[in-house]
Design an enzyme around this catalytic site. Structure first.
Site, PDB file in Angstrom:
ATOM      1  CD  GLU A 161      -3.000  -1.070   2.249  1.00 19.77           C
ATOM      2  OE1 GLU A 161      -2.963  -0.146   3.067  1.00 19.77           O
ATOM      3  OE2 GLU A 161      -3.885  -1.948   2.254  1.00 19.77           O
ATOM      4  CD  GLU A 353      -3.484  -5.978   3.951  1.00 19.75           C
ATOM      5  OE1 GLU A 353      -4.330  -5.149   4.329  1.00 19.75           O
ATOM      6  OE2 GLU A 353      -2.267  -5.786   4.040  1.00 19.75           O
ATOM      7  CD  GLU A 407      -5.897  -1.573  11.560  1.00 17.27           C
ATOM      8  OE1 GLU A 407      -5.381  -2.682  11.355  1.00 17.27           O
ATOM      9  OE2 GLU A 407      -6.072  -0.731  10.679  1.00 17.27           O
TER      10      GLU A 407
END
Ligand code: PNW
Length: 446
Positions: A161, A353, A407
């Site tokens: 990403e 993902e 996260e």
């Protein structure tokens, strides 16, 4: 006939490993970012994470119990090269060597991501992705990994990403290193990351001891049509491939150079005033033959048309579902996006993902119930397999994530795992969704 379908799960080094100082890891920009108050919820950090460095054998046993055919993991660049370049930390490199052997002993294919955001802090001090040498630093690191692991690793992803670490990391300061650069500098950092990708692919091809299968794992806004009229499908496709002003969170700014050898026309026009100073042969470096289009997809927006060429977004309705990230649940995103990407880039798509954050609960018997995740995983994978059944080249699916983890700016508060992690005791428990996934893998007819 397409290749056999691969069912896997994914995780990333900083999000699970811990052992900040263990095995000699150098600091990364996320350590720095976590230390500055206000960046990460609850002042959470990656010092311990899931302690995967110490619990690796147990984690691989769990993967085998779930029946994973492949595990997508990333390597911590500063664990291998504490300064980012130069001196190698043998203990760090040995860890990944052991991980690969442990996976193979269980029949799980290692899929390696070279960079999933834990950028070496020492290189950040030297300008990070803005430094013209940054792509060579990445190539040096890549060569070390490839020489050590490629006799056993044949699946590689270069960057995870770039949209996130460039846009959130260098433009909006939501992610490390927390910069708010002007847009020309943002595009310069993006360009250097693309060069790093291209050089890494060349290094893998030149040094791999086995036949390498290479891709990247980008993310970006995905749009789905709200009906199957050709006009609406075309509008969704067009929106999926569009560039927005002063925004790097799109598909084509990164994928077009990688696969097609040029920046997208609309982006060039929009960003004319901010273009980096690039060399004419840069695109030859960036555009290397790739074997798959990795796509990280969680959600999408829905588009509709009025029959007269006008397009608009469909607002969410009552009853629409959202995950605890507040991401709209849109299973058909996997169906449409894989079609769109396969058509534009002409290589098989792999979902690198997909998953959901949830507030799971542990019941009195220690069972972790997560019924929503099961419903979602079923609907998303069904949509993907529908596209595959219709002939779209789709070679695999990786659930995010094998286990609950850090996260990013939300700390440990959002749980994406198929496996629950009790952060007090580090105890792992396979969730109901993990057992469901096991069945999905077992019964998937290929
Ligand atoms: C990915 N969005 O990031 C990352 O690759 C993972 O490390 C991360 O844990 C996972 O998705 C879940 O967030 C994303 O805004 C960040 O849509 C943001 C978005 C999507 C993915």
């Amino acid at each position: 006939m397409s290749k056999p379908f691969v069912w896997g799960a994914a995780a990333a080094s900083f999000q699970i490993e811990g052992s900040l100082n263990g095995e000699g890891r150098g600091p990364c920009v996320w350590d720095m970012f976590c230390n500055e108050p206000g960046n990460v919820r609850f002042k959470h950090h990656g010092n311990n994470a899931c302690n995967h460095i110490e619990l690796m054998q147990q984690d691989v046993d769990i993967m085998a119990e779930i029946g994973l055919q492949a595990y997508r993991f990333s390597i911590s660049w500063p664990r291998v090269l504490p300064q980012g370049t130069g001196q190698i930390n043998r203990a760090g490199l040995d860890f990944y060597d052991r991980l690969v052997d442990t996976l193979l002993a269980k029949g799980i294919a290692p899929w390696t991501t070279l960079f999933h955001w834990d950028y070496p802090y020492q290189l950040y001090l030297r300008g990070g992705w803005l430094n013209p040498d940054s792509s060579d630093w990445f190539a040096e690191y890549t060569q070390i990994i490839v020489e050590r692991l490629s006799d056993r690793v044949s699946h590689w992803m270069t960057l995870n990403e770039p949209q996130c670490f460039i846009h959130f990391g260098h433009h909006t300061a939501y992610h490390a290193p927390g910069l708010k650069l002007g847009f020309k500098e943002v595009l310069t950092a993006a360009h250097n990351a693309l060069l790093a990708h291209g050089k890494a692919v060349q290094v893998i091809r030149a040094h791999s001891h086995s036949t390498a299968t290479i891709g990247a794992a980008p993310v970006g806004h995905v749009y789905v049509p709200d009906n199957t009229s050709p006009e609406c499908i075309a509008a969704a496709k067009q929106a999926t491939f569009a560039v927005q002003k002063q925004d790097c969170w799109n598909n084509t700014w990164f994928a077009d150079p990688m696969f097609l050898g040029h920046y997208p026309e609309d982006g060039l026009a929009l960003h004319e005033a901010f273009l980096p100073d690039f060399q004419t042969n840069d695109m030859d470096t960036i555009c290397q033959p790739l074997d798959f289009y990795g796509a990280n997809i969680y959600t999408a927006e829905q588009i509709t048309t009025d029959g007269k060429g006008k397009t608009r977004l469909v607002p969410s309705h009552d009853g629409d579902r959202f995950t605890s990230m507040d991401w709209h649940v849109v299973p058909e995103s996997l169906y449409w996006a894989s079609k769109f990407f396969n058509e534009r880039y002409k290589v098989p798509v792999i979902i690198t993902e997909n998953g959901m954050a949830n507030h799971d609960w542990v019941d009195e018997n220690g069972r972790v119930q997560d019924p929503q995740r099961i419903i979602l995983l079923k609907e998303y994978t069904d949509a993907l397999l529908k596209a595959r059944a219709e002939g779209v080249a789709i070679d695999g699916y990786f659930a995010w994530s094998i286990m609950d983890n850090f996260e990013w700016a939300l700390g440990y508060d959002r749980r994406f795992g198929l496996v629950h992690v009790d952060y007090q005791t580090m105890k792992r428990t396979i969730k109901d969704s993990g057992y469901w996934y096991k069945e999905r893998i077992k019964t998937s007819i290929d």
